[in-house]
Design a protein around this motif. Structure first.
Motif, mmCIF file in Angstrom:
data_model
loop_
_atom_site.group_PDB
_atom_site.id
_atom_site.type_symbol
_atom_site.label_atom_id
_atom_site.label_comp_id
_atom_site.label_asym_id
_atom_site.label_seq_id
_atom_site.Cartn_x
_atom_site.Cartn_y
_atom_site.Cartn_z
ATOM 1 N N ILE A 1 0.837 -1.202 0.000
ATOM 2 C CA ILE A 1 0.000 0.000 0.000
ATOM 3 C C ILE A 1 0.875 1.257 0.000
ATOM 4 O O ILE A 1 1.784 1.394 0.812
ATOM 5 C CB ILE A 1 -0.930 0.030 1.239
ATOM 6 C CG1 ILE A 1 -1.753 -1.250 1.349
ATOM 7 C CG2 ILE A 1 -1.815 1.267 1.228
ATOM 8 C CD1 ILE A 1 -2.751 -1.450 0.244
ATOM 9 N N ASP A 2 0.550 2.182 -0.916
ATOM 10 C CA ASP A 2 1.217 3.479 -0.976
ATOM 11 C C ASP A 2 0.557 4.389 0.048
ATOM 12 O O ASP A 2 -0.601 4.767 -0.098
ATOM 13 C CB ASP A 2 1.088 4.069 -2.389
ATOM 14 C CG ASP A 2 1.867 5.354 -2.572
ATOM 15 O OD1 ASP A 2 2.569 5.770 -1.639
ATOM 16 O OD2 ASP A 2 1.768 5.940 -3.666
ATOM 17 N N VAL A 3 1.285 4.730 1.111
ATOM 18 C CA VAL A 3 0.739 5.541 2.196
ATOM 19 C C VAL A 3 0.466 6.966 1.709
ATOM 20 O O VAL A 3 -0.538 7.575 2.054
ATOM 21 C CB VAL A 3 1.696 5.542 3.408
ATOM 22 C CG1 VAL A 3 1.168 6.437 4.512
ATOM 23 C CG2 VAL A 3 1.895 4.126 3.913
ATOM 24 N N LEU A 4 1.380 7.526 0.936
ATOM 25 C CA LEU A 4 1.194 8.864 0.364
ATOM 26 C C LEU A 4 0.620 8.685 -1.048
ATOM 27 O O LEU A 4 1.267 8.970 -2.044
ATOM 28 C CB LEU A 4 2.524 9.617 0.312
ATOM 29 C CG LEU A 4 3.217 9.824 1.648
ATOM 30 C CD1 LEU A 4 4.574 10.471 1.458
ATOM 31 C CD2 LEU A 4 2.361 10.667 2.568
ATOM 32 N N ALA A 5 -0.593 8.222 -1.111
ATOM 33 C CA ALA A 5 -1.201 7.799 -2.366
ATOM 34 C C ALA A 5 -1.429 8.974 -3.324
ATOM 35 O O ALA A 5 -1.750 10.087 -2.914
ATOM 36 C CB ALA A 5 -2.520 7.103 -2.090
ATOM 37 N N ASP A 6 -1.273 8.673 -4.627
ATOM 38 C CA ASP A 6 -1.509 9.675 -5.665
ATOM 39 C C ASP A 6 -2.931 10.238 -5.625
ATOM 40 O O ASP A 6 -3.105 11.444 -5.784
ATOM 41 C CB ASP A 6 -1.198 9.103 -7.042
ATOM 42 C CG ASP A 6 0.298 8.928 -7.271
ATOM 43 O OD1 ASP A 6 1.090 9.274 -6.359
ATOM 44 O OD2 ASP A 6 0.684 8.469 -8.351
ATOM 45 N N PRO A 7 -3.973 9.413 -5.426
ATOM 46 C CA PRO A 7 -5.318 10.003 -5.363
ATOM 47 C C PRO A 7 -5.456 11.025 -4.231
ATOM 48 O O PRO A 7 -6.144 12.032 -4.387
ATOM 49 C CB PRO A 7 -6.237 8.800 -5.131
ATOM 50 C CG PRO A 7 -5.485 7.647 -5.679
ATOM 51 C CD PRO A 7 -4.037 7.945 -5.405
ATOM 52 N N ALA A 8 -4.795 10.782 -3.106
ATOM 53 C CA ALA A 8 -4.836 11.759 -2.009
ATOM 54 C C ALA A 8 -4.130 13.044 -2.425
ATOM 55 O O ALA A 8 -4.609 14.144 -2.147
ATOM 56 C CB ALA A 8 -4.189 11.177 -0.754
ATOM 57 N N GLY A 9 -2.993 12.906 -3.109
ATOM 58 C CA GLY A 9 -2.278 14.080 -3.596
ATOM 59 C C GLY A 9 -3.104 14.886 -4.579
ATOM 60 O O GLY A 9 -3.175 16.120 -4.497
ATOM 61 N N ALA B 1 -6.159 7.501 -10.744
ATOM 62 C CA ALA B 1 -4.948 7.202 -9.980
ATOM 63 C C ALA B 1 -5.175 6.158 -8.883
ATOM 64 O O ALA B 1 -4.212 5.735 -8.249
ATOM 65 C CB ALA B 1 -4.388 8.483 -9.380
ATOM 66 N N LEU B 2 -6.412 5.740 -8.665
ATOM 67 C CA LEU B 2 -6.683 4.774 -7.590
ATOM 68 C C LEU B 2 -5.849 3.492 -7.690
ATOM 69 O O LEU B 2 -5.309 3.040 -6.682
ATOM 70 C CB LEU B 2 -8.173 4.441 -7.533
ATOM 71 C CG LEU B 2 -9.055 5.542 -6.944
ATOM 72 C CD1 LEU B 2 -10.527 5.189 -7.120
ATOM 73 C CD2 LEU B 2 -8.731 5.780 -5.493
#
Length: 181
Positions: free
Chosen positions: A24-32, A64-65
């Motif tokens: 799991i990407d903690v600093l996820a692109d969808p959040a960015g 980006a999900l």
């Protein structure tokens, strides 16, 4: 202005960094991209944001999900579905950045900040051209085994890294934009 550009900065920082815990990407692109969307929403109250930039940002949140679960830099076959997806989203990030640069120029012009307008005008074409060349060139590098070409690839990646840092610093400079009376 201050909070809107801070959210843009945080959003692009999330896109820049990749921090994984397991798969799991903690600093996820969808959040960015979500931060970017919220920042644009806040900024639109001061200087209008064009519809293309808003719609592209919303679309990228959804597109980006899958990147949350698959590392960007762990794609060994650029012509697999994941490779094509990764390259497609990469090009859409360039288009997003292009429209954001246009918006930044609009903000600098609106507030009569000539030095900021000039800095953005200089970085804008350089950033877009170098990142676009890199995005188009890197999928073909898996076939190169020449040490000279590998050195050129390393230099190109370092230049993109420096340009991204310059872009992030420019976003921070925009936080200080105020109406000049």
């Amino acid at each position: 202005m201050r909070n809107g550009f801070l959210k843009l900065f945080i959003g692009f920082l999330f896109l820049f960094l990749e921090f994984r815990i397991g798969p799991i990407d903690v600093l996820a692109d969808p959040a960015g991209i979500g931060f970017i969307y919220v920042g644009l929403d806040q900024l639109s109250k001061v200087v209008e944001v064009n519809a293309t930039l808003r719609q592209l940002t919303a679309l990228l949140i959804v597109l980006a999900l899958p990147s949350m679960f698959y590392p960007k830099f762990d794609i060994h076959d650029e012509w697999s579905w994941w490779g094509i997806y990764n390259n497609g989203v990469g090009f859409m990030y360039i288009i997003l950045t292009y429209h954001l640069f246009q918006y930044m120029l609009k903000v600098a012009s609106h507030f009569n900040h000539h030095s900021l307008f000039q800095q953005t005008s200089r970085l804008f074409p350089l950033y877009i051209i170098v990142v676009l060349i890199t995005e188009m060139y890197l999928p073909f590098t898996m076939n190169f085994h020449n040490s000279l070409l590998n050195g050129l690839i390393l230099i190109l990646i370092l230049v993109v890294f420096l340009l991204y840092i310059m872009f992030l610093l420019l976003l921070l400079k925009y936080r200080r934009v105020e109406k000049v009376e």
